[in-house]
Design a protein around this motif. Structure first.
Motif, PDB file in Angstrom:
ATOM      1  N   MET A   1       0.834  -1.193   0.000  1.00 23.84           N
ATOM      2  CA  MET A   1       0.000   0.000   0.000  1.00 23.84           C
ATOM      3  C   MET A   1       0.872   1.248   0.000  1.00 23.84           C
ATOM      4  O   MET A   1       1.953   1.257   0.584  1.00 23.84           O
ATOM      5  N   ALA A   2       0.394   2.283  -0.661  1.00 34.05           N
ATOM      6  CA  ALA A   2       1.166   3.515  -0.746  1.00 34.05           C
ATOM      7  C   ALA A   2       1.188   4.236   0.596  1.00 34.05           C
ATOM      8  O   ALA A   2       0.267   4.123   1.387  1.00 34.05           O
ATOM      9  N   ARG A   3       2.263   4.975   0.842  1.00 36.07           N
ATOM     10  CA  ARG A   3       2.362   5.740   2.081  1.00 36.07           C
ATOM     11  C   ARG A   3       1.710   7.095   1.878  1.00 36.07           C
ATOM     12  O   ARG A   3       2.395   8.118   1.731  1.00 36.07           O
ATOM     13  N   VAL A   4       0.380   7.095   1.833  1.00 41.16           N
ATOM     14  CA  VAL A   4      -0.384   8.320   1.611  1.00 41.16           C
ATOM     15  C   VAL A   4      -1.484   8.397   2.651  1.00 41.16           C
ATOM     16  O   VAL A   4      -2.177   7.416   2.909  1.00 41.16           O
ATOM     17  N   CYS A   5      -1.653   9.576   3.247  1.00 43.27           N
ATOM     18  CA  CYS A   5      -2.727   9.795   4.211  1.00 43.27           C
ATOM     19  C   CYS A   5      -4.040   9.894   3.453  1.00 43.27           C
ATOM     20  O   CYS A   5      -4.151  10.637   2.477  1.00 43.27           O
ATOM     21  N   SER A   6      -5.045   9.118   3.884  1.00 38.95           N
ATOM     22  CA  SER A   6      -6.314   9.093   3.160  1.00 38.95           C
ATOM     23  C   SER A   6      -7.158  10.343   3.404  1.00 38.95           C
ATOM     24  O   SER A   6      -8.101  10.602   2.669  1.00 38.95           O
ATOM     25  N   ILE A   7      -6.819  11.144   4.410  1.00 37.27           N
ATOM     26  CA  ILE A   7      -7.585  12.357   4.695  1.00 37.27           C
ATOM     27  C   ILE A   7      -6.905  13.594   4.121  1.00 37.27           C
ATOM     28  O   ILE A   7      -7.501  14.359   3.373  1.00 37.27           O
ATOM     29  N   ARG A   8      -5.635  13.803   4.436  1.00 39.17           N
ATOM     30  CA  ARG A   8      -4.941  15.012   3.997  1.00 39.17           C
ATOM     31  C   ARG A   8      -4.203  14.831   2.667  1.00 39.17           C
ATOM     32  O   ARG A   8      -3.842  15.806   2.015  1.00 39.17           O
ATOM     33  N   GLY A   9      -3.903  13.574   2.318  1.00 40.99           N
ATOM     34  CA  GLY A   9      -3.168  13.333   1.082  1.00 40.99           C
ATOM     35  C   GLY A   9      -1.676  13.535   1.227  1.00 40.99           C
ATOM     36  O   GLY A   9      -0.958  13.609   0.225  1.00 40.99           O
ATOM     37  N   SER A  10      -1.168  13.639   2.471  1.00 47.39           N
ATOM     38  CA  SER A  10       0.273  13.801   2.677  1.00 47.39           C
ATOM     39  C   SER A  10       0.975  12.542   2.195  1.00 47.39           C
ATOM     40  O   SER A  10       0.519  11.446   2.452  1.00 47.39           O
ATOM     41  N   VAL A  42      11.492  12.117   3.099  1.00 46.66           N
ATOM     42  CA  VAL A  42      10.815  12.582   4.305  1.00 46.66           C
ATOM     43  C   VAL A  42       9.433  11.961   4.282  1.00 46.66           C
ATOM     44  O   VAL A  42       8.602  12.300   3.437  1.00 46.66           O
ATOM     45  N   ALA A  43       9.179  11.019   5.203  1.00 48.10           N
ATOM     46  CA  ALA A  43       7.917  10.286   5.211  1.00 48.10           C
ATOM     47  C   ALA A  43       6.958  10.892   6.232  1.00 48.10           C
ATOM     48  O   ALA A  43       7.381  11.355   7.290  1.00 48.10           O
ATOM     49  N   PRO A  44       5.649  10.898   5.927  1.00 44.75           N
ATOM     50  CA  PRO A  44       4.670  11.380   6.905  1.00 44.75           C
ATOM     51  C   PRO A  44       4.510  10.376   8.047  1.00 44.75           C
ATOM     52  O   PRO A  44       4.805   9.199   7.880  1.00 44.75           O
ATOM     53  N   ASN A  45       4.037  10.847   9.182  1.00 41.97           N
ATOM     54  CA  ASN A  45       3.835   9.990  10.350  1.00 41.97           C
ATOM     55  C   ASN A  45       2.485   9.297  10.208  1.00 41.97           C
ATOM     56  O   ASN A  45       1.469   9.775  10.704  1.00 41.97           O
ATOM     57  N   LEU A  46       2.461   8.173   9.487  1.00 41.12           N
ATOM     58  CA  LEU A  46       1.206   7.480   9.193  1.00 41.12           C
ATOM     59  C   LEU A  46       0.838   6.460  10.262  1.00 41.12           C
ATOM     60  O   LEU A  46       1.702   5.770  10.797  1.00 41.12           O
ATOM     61  N   GLN A  47      -0.445   6.365  10.558  1.00 44.23           N
ATOM     62  CA  GLN A  47      -0.995   5.410  11.512  1.00 44.23           C
ATOM     63  C   GLN A  47      -2.182   4.722  10.852  1.00 44.23           C
ATOM     64  O   GLN A  47      -2.894   5.356  10.091  1.00 44.23           O
ATOM     65  N   THR A  48      -2.389   3.455  11.146  1.00 51.04           N
ATOM     66  CA  THR A  48      -3.604   2.775  10.707  1.00 51.04           C
ATOM     67  C   THR A  48      -4.526   2.722  11.919  1.00 51.04           C
ATOM     68  O   THR A  48      -4.167   2.148  12.947  1.00 51.04           O
ATOM     69  N   GLY A  57     -22.745   4.198  13.305  1.00 52.85           N
ATOM     70  CA  GLY A  57     -22.822   3.116  14.267  1.00 52.85           C
ATOM     71  C   GLY A  57     -21.827   2.003  14.001  1.00 52.85           C
ATOM     72  O   GLY A  57     -22.086   0.832  14.288  1.00 52.85           O
ATOM     73  N   ARG A  58     -20.669   2.340  13.436  1.00 52.46           N
ATOM     74  CA  ARG A  58     -19.653   1.325  13.140  1.00 52.46           C
ATOM     75  C   ARG A  58     -18.258   1.946  13.115  1.00 52.46           C
ATOM     76  O   ARG A  58     -18.106   3.167  13.135  1.00 52.46           O
ATOM     77  N   PHE A  59     -17.256   1.067  13.096  1.00 51.38           N
ATOM     78  CA  PHE A  59     -15.868   1.503  12.980  1.00 51.38           C
ATOM     79  C   PHE A  59     -15.501   1.640  11.508  1.00 51.38           C
ATOM     80  O   PHE A  59     -15.992   0.890  10.668  1.00 51.38           O
ATOM     81  N   VAL A  60     -14.606   2.586  11.206  1.00 51.73           N
ATOM     82  CA  VAL A  60     -14.053   2.740   9.861  1.00 51.73           C
ATOM     83  C   VAL A  60     -12.544   2.673  10.003  1.00 51.73           C
ATOM     84  O   VAL A  60     -11.959   3.377  10.831  1.00 51.73           O
ATOM     85  N   ARG A  61     -11.905   1.792   9.211  1.00 44.25           N
ATOM     86  CA  ARG A  61     -10.445   1.654   9.271  1.00 44.25           C
ATOM     87  C   ARG A  61      -9.824   2.578   8.224  1.00 44.25           C
ATOM     88  O   ARG A  61     -10.145   2.487   7.038  1.00 44.25           O
ATOM     89  N   VAL A  62      -8.941   3.467   8.681  1.00 44.50           N
ATOM     90  CA  VAL A  62      -8.285   4.417   7.777  1.00 44.50           C
ATOM     91  C   VAL A  62      -6.792   4.497   8.073  1.00 44.50           C
ATOM     92  O   VAL A  62      -6.357   4.250   9.188  1.00 44.50           O
ATOM     93  N   LYS A  63      -6.023   4.846   7.037  1.00 38.02           N
ATOM     94  CA  LYS A  63      -4.597   5.099   7.203  1.00 38.02           C
ATOM     95  C   LYS A  63      -4.444   6.614   7.150  1.00 38.02           C
ATOM     96  O   LYS A  63      -4.742   7.240   6.119  1.00 38.02           O
ATOM     97  N   LEU A  64      -4.034   7.199   8.273  1.00 37.27           N
ATOM     98  CA  LEU A  64      -3.957   8.657   8.326  1.00 37.27           C
ATOM     99  C   LEU A  64      -2.712   9.125   9.061  1.00 37.27           C
ATOM    100  O   LEU A  64      -2.097   8.372   9.796  1.00 37.27           O
ATOM    101  N   SER A  65      -2.365  10.382   8.830  1.00 39.37           N
ATOM    102  CA  SER A  65      -1.200  10.964   9.481  1.00 39.37           C
ATOM    103  C   SER A  65      -1.586  11.445  10.871  1.00 39.37           C
ATOM    104  O   SER A  65      -2.770  11.564  11.200  1.00 39.37           O
TER     105      SER A  65
END
Length: 87
Positions: A1-10, A42-48, A57-65
């Motif tokens: 998977m690419a190292r891209v934040c799904s919210i900010r696009g970093s 320089v890599a963003p500080n990504l977290q899953t 009413g549910r969890f959403v799994r995202v990869k974000l900075s």
């Protein structure tokens, strides 16, 4: 998977690390000089994360900075995820 934040696009950026040699003039030397410039990434500080969205009413799994996580905390999960086009 690419190292891209799904919210900010970093994403991973490229930069340069500068090597310098010599003693500063202030300390009695002849000055500092750049001897080498090395490319680096320089890599963003990504977290899953699993984020609870009360409106759905549910969890959403995202990869974000870490910065995006602060945005989610501040503005609310549903608003931020909706704006990013994830839900």
């Amino acid at each position: 998977m690419a190292r891209v934040c799904s919210i900010r696009g970093s994403r991973v950026r490229s930069g340069g690390r500068i090597n310098r040699s010599g003693l500063a003039k202030k300390k009695g030397g002849i000055g500092r000089h750049v001897t080498k410039v090395v490319k680096r990434k320089v890599a963003p500080n990504l977290q899953t994360k699993r984020i609870w969205v009360p409106e759905l009413g549910r969890f959403v799994r995202v990869k974000l900075s870490a910065r995006a996580l602060k945005t989610v905390t501040k503005n609310g999960a549903y608003t931020v995820l909706k704006e990013a086009g994830i839900i």
